[in-house]
Design a protein around this motif. Structure first.
Motif: not given
Length: 533
Positions: A427, A445, A447, A452-455, A515, A519, A522, A525, A528
Motif C-alpha cells: 500500500i 493500518a 484490521d 476490513t482495513i482502515r488505512f 484513494e 482500494k 486492496n 481497505c 482510507v
C-alpha cells in the motif's frame, strides 16, 4: 585670648534673666503673627484676581457661542500625519488610485521591520496620497461612495461564490457517496451476498452447535450411568462449546450489519467481542468446572459403574468431534490461502475469529475425548479411580490453555492490530510511486475484522505537480491576454483567488484518485484517510 573669646557668651548668659526671656518670646510671637497676616492677605488677593479673570473669560465665551469650544475640540482631535507613509498597494486599495496617479508623487525610502537590515521600502506620504485621491475623485464623499459600492459588489460576488461552492461540494459528496456504495457492493455485494460472505464460518459454527448439542446429551447420559468425573468434565466441555458457538453465531449475524451514524465504521469487530466472551466462558465454565470436579474426585472418589457404556459414548463423540474438526480445518485452510498466509499464521493472526474458535474448541474436544477414554480405560482395567479424576484435571487444564489463547488473540484485534507488513508495504508503494506524492509519513493500518482495513497516512504533496495538473487544463495564451488587461490590484487579486480555489479542487481530486487506487489494489481497505501535510 581664650578668655576674650568667651567674654560675649558670658555676658549673654548673665543677661538671661526671667524678665529678659519673657521679652524675647513675646517679640518672636509678634514677628511670626505679622508674617502670617501678610501671607494670608497675599493669598486672598490672588484668589480675588483669579475669580475676576475666570468671570471675564466665561462672559466672552457666552458672547462668542460655541465657536471657541469647537476650535478647542478640533485642536484636540487634530493628528499630525507628516511622518506617516503607506505602500503603493494600500494607496490603490484604500484610496482607489491607479498606478498612473501615483507616478508623479514623491517616494520616500522607509525602513521595513519585515525585511533584512539595510533594505528600504519605497513608500508614499499619506497626506500626499489623500490629496491626490481628492483630486481624482473630487471629494471625500465620492471616494466613500465608490468604496462602499466596491465593497458591496465584492460581498455579493463572495456570496454567489459560496453558494456555487456549496452546490459543487454537494454534488461532489453525492458522487463520492455513490462511488463508495459501488465499491461496497463490489466488495460485499447485496444483503444476500453479505450473508453468503460468512457462509463458510456460519456453516462451521452451525454444524458445531448441532454436533455439540447431541454429544452433550450422550455424555450426560453416560455420566449418569457411570458416575465418572472425566465423563462429567467432557459433558461440561461439550455444553460450554455449544454455548460458546452460539455466541459466535450471534457475532457473525451482528457483524454484517450496515454502518449507521453511531457506528460509522460498521460492526465488523462484533465478532471479536463475542469470540472474547466465548473464550472467557470456556475458561470459567469449562476449565473451572472440570478442575473442580477433578480435584473433588481426588478427595472424594466416586463409585464408577457402566464404564463400558461410557467408553462407547466417548467413541461416538470422538467421531462427531473429528468430523467437525475436519470441516473447521478445511475452512481455516481456505481462509489462510485467500489471505496469503500459512495455516499456522492464520490461526494466530487470521481475521476470522469464528472459524479459528471452532477449530481450537473442536481440537480440544478431540484431545479431551482421547484423555477421557484413556483415563476411563486405566480406571477400568487397573481398578484405580484416581485416573478418572486425573483425566478431569487434564481436560480442565487443556480448556484453560485454549481459553487463554482465544482471549489473548481476540483482545489484540479489539485493541487494534496492524495488518501484515508485506501488505502494508504494498500500500505504501502505491503512494510513493504516485507522481503527486513527495513523501509519506505516519502510516497506520488497523484490521477492523471481516476483511476490513482502515488505512491512514500523512501525505506531503508536490505543489508544483498539483499546480501543473491545473495549468495543463488551461489555455495559457488567453490567460496571458486576460492578465495584461488588468489595471488594478483588485482585478489581480480576484484572478488569483479564483485560480487558487481551482488548485485546491485539483488537490481534492488527486486525493480521491489515490484513494481509489488503494482500494482497487486492496479491496479490503474500505476506509482510507489521507491527511495533507
Amino acid at each position: 585670648m581664650a578668655f576674650l573669646a568667651y567674654e560675649p557668651i558670658l555676658a549673654f548668659r548673665s543677661s538671661l534673666t526671667p524678665r529678659n526671656v519673657y521679652r524675647l518670646v513675646s517679640l518672636h510671637d509678634r514677628v511670626v503673627s505679622a508674617r502670617c497676616s501678610d501671607a494670608i492677605a497675599l493669598l486672598r488677593q490672588n484668589a480675588t484676581n483669579q475669580r475676576r479673570f475666570f468671570s471675564a473669560t466665561t462672559k466672552d465665551d457666552l458672547r462668542s457661542g460655541d465657536s471657541s469650544q469647537r476650535t478647542k475640540r478640533s485642536a484636540k482631535t487634530h493628528f499630525y500625519r507628516g511622518n506617516t507613509y503607506i505602500s503603493s498597494a494600500r494607496a490603490q486599495n484604500d484610496y482607489l488610485l491607479g498606478v498612473g496617479d501615483l507616478e508623479d508623487l514623491r517616494k520616500y525610502s522607509v525602513r521595513s521591520a519585515y525585511e533584512e537590515e539595510g533594505i528600504l521600502d519605497k513608500m508614499y506620504r499619506l497626506s500626499d496620497v489623500q490629496a491626490r485621491s481628492l483630486l481624482v475623485w473630487g471629494s471625500q464623499e465620492a471616494l466613500n461612495r465608490e468604496l462602499e459600492r466596491r465593497k458591496f459588489d465584492m460581498e455579493e460576488d463572495e456570496r454567489r461564490r459560496k453558494q456555487l461552492s456549496a452546490l459543487i461540494g454537494h454534488l461532489k459528496k453525492s458522487v463520492k457517496d455513490q462511488s463508495k456504495k459501488e465499491v461496497h457492493l463490489e466488495v460485499f455485494g447485496h444483503e444476500k451476498e453479505r450473508l453468503s460472505f460468512f457462509s463458510g464460518s456460519a456453516k462451521i459454527v452451525t454444524y458445531a452447535i448441532l454436533s455439540n448439542a447431541a454429544v452433550t446429551m450422550f455424555k450426560l447420559a453416560a455420566w449418569l450411568y457411570s458416575g465418572s468425573s472425566s465423563m462429567l468434565a467432557e459433558a461440561i466441555h461439550s455444553f460450554v462449546d455449544m454455548l460458546n458457538q452460539g455466541l459466535l453465531a450471534i457475532g457473525i449475524a451482528n457483524s454484517i450489519r450496515k454502518p449507521d451514524p453511531d457506528h460509522p465504521y460498521g460492526f465488523s469487530r462484533v465478532q471479536y467481542v463475542y469470540a472474547l466472551v466465548s473464550g472467557v466462558g470456556i475458561f470459567f465454565l469449562g476449565a473451572g468446572a472440570s478442575l473442580y470436579h477433578g480435584i473433588h474426585g481426588l478427595w472424594h472418589p466416586p463409585h464408577l459403574q457402566s464404564l463400558q457404556l461410557a467408553l462407547v459414548v466417548l467413541g461416538g463423540s470422538a467421531i462427531v468431534e473429528i468430523g467437525t474438526l475436519l470441516a473447521a480445518i478445511v475452512q481455516v485452510r481456505a481462509s489462510a490461502h485467500s489471505a496469503g498466509m500459512t495455516f499456522r499464521e492464520y490461526v494466530r493472526f487470521g481475521r476470522d475469529p469464528s472459524a479459528v474458535a471452532v477449530l481450537l474448541e473442536d481440537s480440544a474436544a478431540v484431545v479431551g475425548v482421547a484423555i477421557a477414554g484413556l483415563c476411563l480405560s486405566l480406571a477400568t482395567y487397573q481398578g484405580h479411580i484416581v485416573y478418572d479424576s486425573i483425566g478431569s484435571i487434564c481436560i480442565g487444564s487443556l480448556l484453560g490453555c485454549v481459553a487463554a489463547f482465544l482471549i489473548r488473540r481476540n483482545m489484540d484485534f479489539l485493541v487494534g492490530r496492524t495488518i501484515d507488513s508485506a501488505k502494508l508495504r504494498r500500500i505504501i508503494e502505491i503512494l510513493e510511486n504516485d507522481v503527486m506524492v513527495r513523501s509519506v509519513h505516519d502510516v497506520k493500518a488497523v484490521d477492523l475484522g471481516a476483511n476490513t482495513i482502515r488505512f491512514k497516512a500523512e501525505i506531503d504533496f508536490d505543489g508544483r505537480e498539483v499546480a501543473r495538473s491545473h495549468v495543463s487544463k488551461l489555455n495559457l495564451d488567453s490567460i496571458l491576454a486576460e492578465v495584461q488587461t488588468f489595471t488594478t490590484v483588485a482585478e489581480m487579486e480576484h484572478f488569483l483567488l479564483n485560480h487558487g480555489e481551482r488548485v485546491i479542487d485539483v488537490l481534492g481530486l488527486e486525493v480521491d484518485r489515490i484513494e481509489r487506487n488503494i482500494k482497487k489494489s486492496n479491496p479490503e481497505c474500505r476506509h482510507v484517510d489521507l491527511e495533507i501535510l
